[in-house]
Design a protein around this motif. Structure first.
Motif, PDB file in Angstrom:
ATOM      1  N   PRO A   1      -5.119 -24.574  48.041  1.00 34.32           N
ATOM      2  CA  PRO A   1      -4.142 -25.272  48.887  1.00 34.32           C
ATOM      3  C   PRO A   1      -4.018 -25.566  50.138  1.00 34.32           C
ATOM      4  CG  PRO A   1      -3.567 -23.877  46.866  1.00 34.32           C
ATOM      5  CD  PRO A   1      -5.043 -23.632  47.785  1.00 34.32           C
ATOM      6  N   SER A   2      -4.434 -24.915  50.786  1.00 27.43           N
ATOM      7  CA  SER A   2      -4.308 -25.208  51.977  1.00 27.43           C
ATOM      8  C   SER A   2      -5.302 -25.852  52.769  1.00 27.43           C
ATOM      9  CB  SER A   2      -4.772 -23.932  53.312  1.00 27.43           C
ATOM     10  OG  SER A   2      -4.623 -24.398  54.611  1.00 27.43           O
ATOM     11  N   ILE A   3      -6.588 -26.273  52.009  1.00 29.38           N
ATOM     12  CA  ILE A   3      -7.721 -27.577  51.878  1.00 29.38           C
ATOM     13  C   ILE A   3      -6.992 -29.081  51.546  1.00 29.38           C
ATOM     14  CG2 ILE A   3      -9.491 -28.434  51.475  1.00 29.38           C
ATOM     15  CD1 ILE A   3     -10.715 -25.252  51.078  1.00 29.38           C
ATOM     16  N   GLY A   4      -6.459 -28.807  50.831  1.00 30.88           N
ATOM     17  CA  GLY A   4      -5.815 -29.567  49.284  1.00 30.88           C
ATOM     18  C   GLY A   4      -5.179 -30.459  51.087  1.00 30.88           C
ATOM     19  N   ARG A   5      -3.820 -29.056  51.508  1.00 31.86           N
ATOM     20  CA  ARG A   5      -2.648 -30.021  51.904  1.00 31.86           C
ATOM     21  C   ARG A   5      -3.561 -30.793  53.651  1.00 31.86           C
ATOM     22  NH1 ARG A   5      -0.034 -25.582  50.927  1.00 31.86           N
ATOM     23  NH2 ARG A   5      -1.036 -24.036  51.791  1.00 31.86           N
TER      24      ARG A   5
ATOM     25  N   ASP B   1      -5.393 -33.523  52.774  1.00 31.59           N
ATOM     26  CA  ASP B   1      -3.987 -34.997  52.210  1.00 31.59           C
ATOM     27  C   ASP B   1      -5.524 -35.325  50.762  1.00 31.59           C
ATOM     28  OD1 ASP B   1      -1.588 -36.014  51.232  1.00 31.59           O
ATOM     29  OD2 ASP B   1      -2.673 -38.126  52.619  1.00 31.59           O
ATOM     30  N   THR B   2      -5.526 -34.713  50.433  1.00 28.86           N
ATOM     31  CA  THR B   2      -6.568 -35.033  49.241  1.00 28.86           C
ATOM     32  C   THR B   2      -6.144 -34.794  47.644  1.00 28.86           C
ATOM     33  OG1 THR B   2      -9.208 -34.957  48.634  1.00 28.86           O
ATOM     34  CG2 THR B   2      -8.070 -32.453  48.992  1.00 28.86           C
TER      35      THR B   2
ATOM     36  N   ASN C   1     -14.143 -33.504  57.023  1.00 27.90           N
ATOM     37  CA  ASN C   1     -13.272 -34.668  56.200  1.00 27.90           C
ATOM     38  C   ASN C   1     -13.660 -33.804  54.920  1.00 27.90           C
ATOM     39  OD1 ASN C   1     -15.807 -35.667  55.084  1.00 27.90           O
ATOM     40  ND2 ASN C   1     -15.389 -37.003  56.480  1.00 27.90           N
ATOM     41  N   VAL C   2     -13.108 -34.140  53.962  1.00 34.75           N
ATOM     42  CA  VAL C   2     -13.422 -33.340  52.280  1.00 34.75           C
ATOM     43  C   VAL C   2     -14.862 -33.888  52.170  1.00 34.75           C
ATOM     44  CG1 VAL C   2     -11.989 -34.968  50.560  1.00 34.75           C
ATOM     45  CG2 VAL C   2     -12.618 -32.071  50.374  1.00 34.75           C
ATOM     46  N   GLN C   3     -15.384 -34.810  52.227  1.00 34.28           N
ATOM     47  CA  GLN C   3     -16.624 -35.636  51.477  1.00 34.28           C
ATOM     48  C   GLN C   3     -17.615 -34.015  52.644  1.00 34.28           C
ATOM     49  OE1 GLN C   3     -14.176 -37.779  52.778  1.00 34.28           O
ATOM     50  NE2 GLN C   3     -13.823 -38.313  51.043  1.00 34.28           N
ATOM     51  N   THR C   4     -17.737 -34.070  53.930  1.00 33.54           N
ATOM     52  CA  THR C   4     -18.525 -33.168  54.196  1.00 33.54           C
ATOM     53  C   THR C   4     -18.115 -31.788  54.264  1.00 33.54           C
ATOM     54  OG1 THR C   4     -18.527 -35.038  56.436  1.00 33.54           O
ATOM     55  CG2 THR C   4     -19.425 -32.190  56.354  1.00 33.54           C
TER      56      THR C   4
ATOM     57  N   GLY D   1      -3.882 -31.708  31.508  1.00 28.06           N
ATOM     58  CA  GLY D   1      -3.119 -32.748  32.435  1.00 28.06           C
ATOM     59  C   GLY D   1      -2.571 -32.296  33.923  1.00 28.06           C
ATOM     60  N   LEU D   2      -3.684 -31.539  34.069  1.00 24.28           N
ATOM     61  CA  LEU D   2      -3.642 -31.649  36.352  1.00 24.28           C
ATOM     62  C   LEU D   2      -4.684 -32.629  36.576  1.00 24.28           C
ATOM     63  CD1 LEU D   2      -3.591 -27.723  36.748  1.00 24.28           C
ATOM     64  CD2 LEU D   2      -2.333 -29.393  37.735  1.00 24.28           C
ATOM     65  N   SER D   3      -4.577 -33.667  37.252  1.00 22.27           N
ATOM     66  CA  SER D   3      -5.109 -34.918  37.923  1.00 22.27           C
ATOM     67  C   SER D   3      -4.767 -35.295  39.075  1.00 22.27           C
ATOM     68  CB  SER D   3      -6.172 -35.403  36.591  1.00 22.27           C
ATOM     69  OG  SER D   3      -5.161 -36.383  36.673  1.00 22.27           O
ATOM     70  N   GLY D   4      -6.111 -36.187  40.141  1.00 24.08           N
ATOM     71  CA  GLY D   4      -5.259 -36.995  40.936  1.00 24.08           C
ATOM     72  C   GLY D   4      -4.531 -35.841  41.327  1.00 24.08           C
ATOM     73  N   ASP D   5      -2.785 -36.174  42.238  1.00 18.57           N
ATOM     74  CA  ASP D   5      -2.007 -35.217  42.831  1.00 18.57           C
ATOM     75  C   ASP D   5      -1.291 -34.767  42.248  1.00 18.57           C
ATOM     76  OD1 ASP D   5      -3.215 -36.624  45.611  1.00 18.57           O
ATOM     77  OD2 ASP D   5      -2.426 -38.301  45.992  1.00 18.57           O
ATOM     78  N   GLY D   6      -1.262 -33.896  40.895  1.00 20.01           N
ATOM     79  CA  GLY D   6      -0.981 -33.422  40.350  1.00 20.01           C
ATOM     80  C   GLY D   6      -0.314 -32.175  40.711  1.00 20.01           C
ATOM     81  N   TYR D   7      -1.729 -31.327  41.182  1.00 20.80           N
ATOM     82  CA  TYR D   7      -1.993 -30.324  41.351  1.00 20.80           C
ATOM     83  C   TYR D   7      -0.478 -30.149  42.490  1.00 20.80           C
ATOM     84  CZ  TYR D   7      -3.887 -31.323  46.203  1.00 20.80           C
ATOM     85  OH  TYR D   7      -3.918 -31.787  47.520  1.00 20.80           O
ATOM     86  N   ARG D   8       0.022 -30.830  43.114  1.00 18.89           N
ATOM     87  CA  ARG D   8       0.947 -31.001  44.870  1.00 18.89           C
ATOM     88  C   ARG D   8       2.846 -30.907  43.384  1.00 18.89           C
ATOM     89  NH1 ARG D   8      -0.867 -35.417  48.887  1.00 18.89           N
ATOM     90  NH2 ARG D   8      -2.584 -34.370  48.733  1.00 18.89           N
ATOM     91  N   ASP D   9       2.651 -31.062  42.831  1.00 22.65           N
ATOM     92  CA  ASP D   9       3.773 -30.759  41.615  1.00 22.65           C
ATOM     93  C   ASP D   9       4.185 -29.997  40.599  1.00 22.65           C
ATOM     94  OD1 ASP D   9       5.831 -30.805  39.852  1.00 22.65           O
ATOM     95  OD2 ASP D   9       5.847 -33.217  39.634  1.00 22.65           O
ATOM     96  N   PRO D  10       5.013 -28.513  41.180  1.00 26.21           N
ATOM     97  CA  PRO D  10       5.464 -27.508  40.225  1.00 26.21           C
ATOM     98  C   PRO D  10       5.155 -27.909  39.164  1.00 26.21           C
ATOM     99  CG  PRO D  10       6.413 -27.638  42.899  1.00 26.21           C
ATOM    100  CD  PRO D  10       5.767 -29.108  42.606  1.00 26.21           C
ATOM    101  N   GLY D  11       6.002 -28.460  38.900  1.00 29.22           N
ATOM    102  CA  GLY D  11       6.197 -28.656  37.157  1.00 29.22           C
ATOM    103  C   GLY D  11       5.545 -29.167  36.515  1.00 29.22           C
ATOM    104  N   VAL D  12       4.042 -29.407  37.295  1.00 30.98           N
ATOM    105  CA  VAL D  12       3.167 -30.425  36.688  1.00 30.98           C
ATOM    106  C   VAL D  12       1.666 -28.905  36.730  1.00 30.98           C
ATOM    107  CG1 VAL D  12       1.181 -31.945  36.851  1.00 30.98           C
ATOM    108  CG2 VAL D  12       3.405 -32.855  37.422  1.00 30.98           C
ATOM    109  N   VAL D  13       2.319 -28.853  38.137  1.00 34.20           N
ATOM    110  CA  VAL D  13       0.858 -27.339  37.552  1.00 34.20           C
ATOM    111  C   VAL D  13       1.376 -25.837  36.657  1.00 34.20           C
ATOM    112  CG1 VAL D  13       0.011 -25.719  39.422  1.00 34.20           C
ATOM    113  CG2 VAL D  13       0.163 -27.587  40.244  1.00 34.20           C
ATOM    114  N   ASP D  14       2.603 -25.630  36.329  1.00 34.45           N
ATOM    115  CA  ASP D  14       3.122 -24.550  35.660  1.00 34.45           C
ATOM    116  C   ASP D  14       2.714 -25.208  33.986  1.00 34.45           C
ATOM    117  OD1 ASP D  14       4.294 -22.795  35.768  1.00 34.45           O
ATOM    118  OD2 ASP D  14       6.123 -23.287  34.977  1.00 34.45           O
TER     119      ASP D  14
END
Length: 509
Positions: A43-47, A50-51, A106-109, A423-436
């Protein structure tokens, strides 16, 4: 620096034996530590970058991909060119790749550096146990492997705590940078105290084509699963290319004189059955470990350190019970535990459906984690021992190597494909409802995989109790005691008198 001790002559309780153990434990422990801390940092890497979730999936899968594809080749390289030499090269490679991960702009590296880490892991992981097998006196090998296993389990146990603390107190980058001082100490100790050993009768060529095709097949299928929703056209092409590479791999292995994977080993029904169980169990395990830390941090509001500590009971239960579980399997046969263990794990996962917003650890997380760990303790040790018992002792190395690769490949594919399926894709992992919601769906799917693994064990594995002559009494104890790494079954260090084929599989004696 040359070392004066003869191959196979070091005793476990001597200073020389302790130094050899220190080098191998530090090297393999570094890889175990890394495998347990990275998930906590996701989660920290994602923030930070911003990936998307796909990038986080690749942060895990890039490492597993190269490790699973090249680990058999790594053992063979150690046999041919020197086990200490390849081990040290692997540790140094792993350290340089860790540095690149830690300074990635960056995340690619970061993803590319993680793939390089996997190559280093493929060189050092089989080498650590191969060194023990080749350097210790035969009477002390079981003790040395048991010590290596126990201390490696400690590394797995402290990994989530250390990783979470580093993420919270400093930065996720130190999850990777912590490997540098560990690698430096490992290299110095190995060069000064570990004897160099080789396969005395190397023969044949390295199956480079087989290794490349295996890696390409896994890469193509993994890319297709991760990118299916965002890039359906290219994903179909990548998936087709991966399948084609897999077919080519089978063709090449059939025609190669010294194949990386001798396909006739799958004619042994018990070996094939246990590896199918492995695919189901470790597929569920890989996806669960990936998604639980997201659920705890994104939905339940846990810190990285708290999320890491949440999994500590799994490792502790396995450390306490794995050896006893192996002893029980030798008395009653492997089928009961390989049937019951996955069902207990599935029960533990379904108990974790209670985890949600503001989940209390003692009532919502701990009971499910403890039951899940108990299930793993029931099944992992007999699974590893049964893989080795299913084939002739001369093929124990390749059998263990195949089982290890199967476990890592299973986790690779479920981490790639399951998030999108729930149902988890894109930026969905940042939404608590979607993740739950996705986490709850994933738990049911993972439980289903475990139930399927249990059914395979019950219907395809004989209820017969394996006798010492069938298991190889001299290898039963160390094999069982090596069941503490939840990332994958440990590689067997080989067996005295093993042929070249067995040595190539796990870097054995």
């Amino acid at each position: 620096m040359p070392v004066s001790f003869p191959s196979g002559g070091i005793r476990a309780r001597t200073p020389a034996g302790r130094w050899v153990l220190l080098a191998t434990v530090l090297g393999s422990g570094m890889a175990m530590l890394d495998s347990t801390v990275v998930n906590v940092a996701l989660p920290s890497i994602g923030r930070s970058f911003d990936t998307s979730l796909a990038a986080l999936q690749w942060t895990v899968n890039a490492y597993t991909l190269t490790l699973a594809g090249l680990i058999l080749l790594g053992g063979a390289l150690g046999d041919r060119y020197g086990r200490r030499r390849v081990f040290v090269i692997g540790v140094a490679w792993f350290a340089v790749a860790s540095l690149l991960c830690g300074i990635a702009p960056n995340v690619q590296t970061l993803i590319a550096a993680r793939a390089l880490q996997g190559i280093g892991g493929a060189l050092l992981t089989p080498g650590s146990l191969a060194i023990i097998q080749a350097t210790f006196h035969p009477d002390d090998r079981a003790r040395a492997v048991g010590t290596w296993s126990g201390l490696g389990g400690v590394a797995s146990a402290i990994g989530p705590f250390l990783g979470g603390w580093l993420v919270d107190a400093v930065s996720w980058r130190w999850v990777f940078l912590i490997n540098l001082p560990l690698a430096a100490v490992t290299i110095v100790v190995a060069l000064r105290t570990v004897p160099e050993t080789f396969d005395p009768q190397p023969r044949g060529r390295f199956d480079v084509n087989g290794a490349a095709l295996a890696a390409l097949s896994l890469a193509g299928v993994t890319w297709a699963l991760v990118e299916a929703q965002t890039s359906p056209g290219p994903a179909v092409i990548a998936g087709a290319a991966g399948v084609a590479a897999g077919v080519a791999f089978v063709f090449v292995e059939k025609r190669t004189r010294e194949p990386m994977l001798p396909l006739d080993i799958f004619r042994v029904r018990l070996f094939t059955s246990v590896n199918i169980v492995t695919l189901f169990v470790y597929g569920a395990l890989g996806a669960f470990m990936f998604l639980l830390v997201l659920e705890l941090q994104i939905v339940s509001g846990y810190s990285a350190q708290e999320a890491g500590l949440a999994l500590l009971p799994v490792t502790m239960v396995m450390l306490l019970l794995s050896a006893r579980s192996g002893d029980l399997a030798r008395r009653i046969g492997p089928r009961p535990q390989l049937t019951v263990g996955p069902l207990v794990c599935a029960g533990g996962l379904l108990m974790l459906l209670r985890v949600g917003s503001h989940a209390h650890y003692a009532t919502d997380v701990l009971p499910g984690v403890l039951i899940f760990g108990l299930g793993l303790a029931v099944l992992v040790a007999p699974l590893t021992a049964t893989v080795l018992a299913s084939v002739d002792v001369t093929r124990a190395g390749i059998a263990s190597g195949v089982n290890n690769a199967a476990a890592r490949a299973a986790g690779l594919l479920t981490v790639a494909g399951l998030p999108a399926l729930v149902g988890l894709s894109g930026d969905g992992y940042r939404d608590p409802g979607v993740v739950d919601t996705g986490f709850d769906r994933a738990l049911w799917i993972c439980a289903g995989l475990l139930v399927a693994g249990s059914a395979v064990a019950w219907f395809t594995i004989s209820a017969k109790v394996l006798t010492p002559s069938e298991t190889g009494a001299e290898c039963a104890r160390p094999c069982v005691r090596m069941g503490c790494d939840v990332a994958g079954p440990p590689l067997d260090p080989g067996h005295e008198g093993a042929g070249a084929e067995g040595r190539a599989g796990a870097g054995g004696s």
